[in-house]
Design a protein around this motif. Structure first.
Motif, mmCIF file in Angstrom:
data_model
loop_
_atom_site.group_PDB
_atom_site.id
_atom_site.type_symbol
_atom_site.label_atom_id
_atom_site.label_comp_id
_atom_site.label_asym_id
_atom_site.label_seq_id
_atom_site.Cartn_x
_atom_site.Cartn_y
_atom_site.Cartn_z
ATOM 1 N N LEU A 107 6.463 43.494 84.788
ATOM 2 C CA LEU A 107 5.287 44.061 85.446
ATOM 3 C C LEU A 107 4.830 43.156 86.591
ATOM 4 O O LEU A 107 4.814 41.929 86.468
ATOM 5 C CB LEU A 107 4.158 44.213 84.420
ATOM 6 C CG LEU A 107 2.802 44.735 84.915
ATOM 7 C CD1 LEU A 107 2.927 46.121 85.498
ATOM 8 C CD2 LEU A 107 1.790 44.719 83.778
ATOM 9 N N HIS A 163 6.578 49.384 92.209
ATOM 10 C CA HIS A 163 6.935 47.983 92.379
ATOM 11 C C HIS A 163 7.903 47.845 93.555
ATOM 12 O O HIS A 163 8.615 48.783 93.902
ATOM 13 C CB HIS A 163 7.603 47.428 91.119
ATOM 14 C CG HIS A 163 6.698 47.340 89.938
ATOM 15 N ND1 HIS A 163 6.291 48.454 89.240
ATOM 16 C CD2 HIS A 163 6.122 46.266 89.334
ATOM 17 C CE1 HIS A 163 5.497 48.069 88.241
ATOM 18 N NE2 HIS A 163 5.394 46.754 88.269
ATOM 19 N N MET A 214 7.899 43.506 80.597
ATOM 20 C CA MET A 214 7.819 44.962 80.612
ATOM 21 C C MET A 214 9.211 45.577 80.642
ATOM 22 O O MET A 214 9.461 46.614 80.021
ATOM 23 C CB MET A 214 7.007 45.447 81.815
ATOM 24 C CG MET A 214 6.887 46.966 81.915
ATOM 25 S SD MET A 214 5.999 47.534 83.383
ATOM 26 C CE MET A 214 7.265 47.264 84.651
ATOM 27 N N PRO A 242 -2.429 46.509 88.237
ATOM 28 C CA PRO A 242 -1.852 47.834 87.963
ATOM 29 C C PRO A 242 -2.940 48.904 87.810
ATOM 30 O O PRO A 242 -4.118 48.605 87.590
ATOM 31 C CB PRO A 242 -1.101 47.630 86.638
ATOM 32 C CG PRO A 242 -0.955 46.151 86.497
ATOM 33 C CD PRO A 242 -2.146 45.564 87.156
ATOM 34 N N LEU A 295 -0.862 53.407 84.833
ATOM 35 C CA LEU A 295 0.287 52.595 84.425
ATOM 36 C C LEU A 295 0.022 51.967 83.058
ATOM 37 O O LEU A 295 0.902 51.981 82.194
ATOM 38 C CB LEU A 295 0.576 51.514 85.461
ATOM 39 C CG LEU A 295 1.802 50.630 85.186
ATOM 40 C CD1 LEU A 295 2.445 50.167 86.485
ATOM 41 C CD2 LEU A 295 1.485 49.416 84.310
ATOM 42 N N TRP A 296 -1.177 51.419 82.857
ATOM 43 C CA TRP A 296 -1.483 50.823 81.561
ATOM 44 C C TRP A 296 -1.383 51.847 80.432
ATOM 45 O O TRP A 296 -0.867 51.565 79.355
ATOM 46 C CB TRP A 296 -2.881 50.200 81.579
ATOM 47 C CG TRP A 296 -2.938 48.870 82.255
ATOM 48 C CD1 TRP A 296 -3.672 48.535 83.357
ATOM 49 C CD2 TRP A 296 -2.238 47.675 81.880
ATOM 50 N NE1 TRP A 296 -3.475 47.219 83.697
ATOM 51 C CE2 TRP A 296 -2.602 46.665 82.806
ATOM 52 C CE3 TRP A 296 -1.354 47.352 80.859
ATOM 53 C CZ2 TRP A 296 -2.101 45.371 82.726
ATOM 54 C CZ3 TRP A 296 -0.848 46.067 80.773
ATOM 55 C CH2 TRP A 296 -1.215 45.089 81.701
ATOM 56 N N LEU A 327 2.356 52.479 79.887
ATOM 57 C CA LEU A 327 3.038 51.330 79.302
ATOM 58 C C LEU A 327 2.653 51.139 77.839
ATOM 59 O O LEU A 327 3.515 50.936 76.976
ATOM 60 C CB LEU A 327 2.711 50.075 80.108
ATOM 61 C CG LEU A 327 3.233 48.735 79.574
ATOM 62 C CD1 LEU A 327 4.744 48.763 79.397
ATOM 63 C CD2 LEU A 327 2.824 47.593 80.502
#
Length: 323
Positions: free
Chosen positions: A44, A73, A121, A218, A222-223, A226
């Protein structure tokens, strides 16, 4: 007689399932035949080209190496575009990108042994990927990984949902970022930077700090993606989707605040309980989160190759013993 080995590096763009561009770096040895392939999944808030030193070492050992930038990314993205997978099905789309990259390297180097390496990640993405594609690799390395307590994951995902409800999936949540990373530097106080937890080497820490494609905040989406992925891969039925005879190396630093000794041991034991009997645990004393950027990175790189080559008899069936 083979010529001295060098490294050919090229940047390519692959088309994803949705027609989007996947930025890929490919390193391959010159002056020798490729013996095996390595696919690297980065962590990450970093990017694929940070693994160039490791890739060049691997090519010197006869490997072809491929790494790509995950969604949200990469050094080619504008800062405002960093840190978000997708508005919908972000986790699955990340896994789909991994598959597209793998298909490319399989086409370019058919019938060769395949090593998959995931860091942080990327280690969670790697596990989820193998659960969906059990025959996708011959050996697996999980670097800087952990098995996080499930209550912690559920609470974190609930907090992400609140942030999405209050703002949006694209919202860069400093609250979630602080919740995830805020305590990481505490054991290294007085810390010189916010990222001392990455490595004992100040030069490597500064490289990270000064890289505009690293260390970003982020999105709430995304959190949410993930943490949902972490919850899914931690289930016993999910672990059983990974072949029991797949050689797996779990490795990292004892002082890594992401998981460290305790987190890696939990992960190791979870694989043991699920019937996996080809799992190796390698912990480096005093090491922090990025062992490939630690003061003993050369030792770490050699250890990974020795393990992949079957030094302990773990990966012999994969064919890496030919390297």
């Amino acid at each position: 007689m083979n010529e001295p080995r060098g490294t050919l590096h090229e940047s390519i763009s692959l088309a994803g399932k949705e027609g989007h561009a996947i930025n890929v770096s490919l390193w391959q040895p010159t002056g020798t035949n490729v013996q095996a392939t390595v696919q690297i999944l980065h962590g990450l808030a970093e990017h694929a080209d940070r693994y160039q030193r490791f890739a060049e070492f691997l090519t010197s050992q006869g490997f072809a190496v491929i790494a790509h930038d995950h969604r949200g990314h990469g050094a080619t993205l504008e800062p405002k575009a960093l840190g978000h997978f997708a508005d919908k099905d972000g986790w699955q789309k990340v896994l789909d990108d991994v598959r597209q990259v793998q298909l490319h390297i399989d086409k370019k180097f058919p019938s060769l042994p395949r090593l998959l390496i995931g860091h942080s990640m990327g280690s969670y993405i790697a596990q989820a990927f193998i659960m969906q594609h059990p025959d996708a690799c011959d050996a697996l390395v999980l670097s800087g990984s952990t098995a996080a307590p499930r209550l912690q994951l559920y609470l974190g995902r609930f907090a992400a949902r609140i942030e999405i409800w209050r703002h949006s999936k694209q919202h860069r949540s400093t609250a979630l970022n602080a919740q995830a990373f805020g305590a990481y530097n505490k054991r290294f106080a007085p810390a010189r930077t916010d990222f001392d937890w990455l490595s004992r080497d100040p030069v490597e820490v500064d490289r990270y700090v000064n890289d505009r494609a690293c260390g970003f905040v982020p999105s709430a989406g995304l959190w949410h993606d993930l943490l949902g992925g972490l919850i899914a891969i931690g289930k016993k039925k999910s672990l059983r989707k990974i072949p029991e005879d797949l050689p797996i190396l779990i490795t990292g630093g004892s002082d890594d605040p992401v998981g460290g000794r305790a987190g890696m041991q939990r992960l190791y034991k979870s694989y043991q309980r699920s019937g996996h009997d080809h799992v190796t645990l390698k912990i480096y004393e005093g090491g922090r989160h990025e062992m490939l950027n630690e003061i003993n990175y050369d030792e770490v790189m050699h250890d990974i190759v020795r393990w992949a080559a079957g030094e302990h008899g773990r990966a012999v069936r994969s064919g890496f013993s030919r390297v």
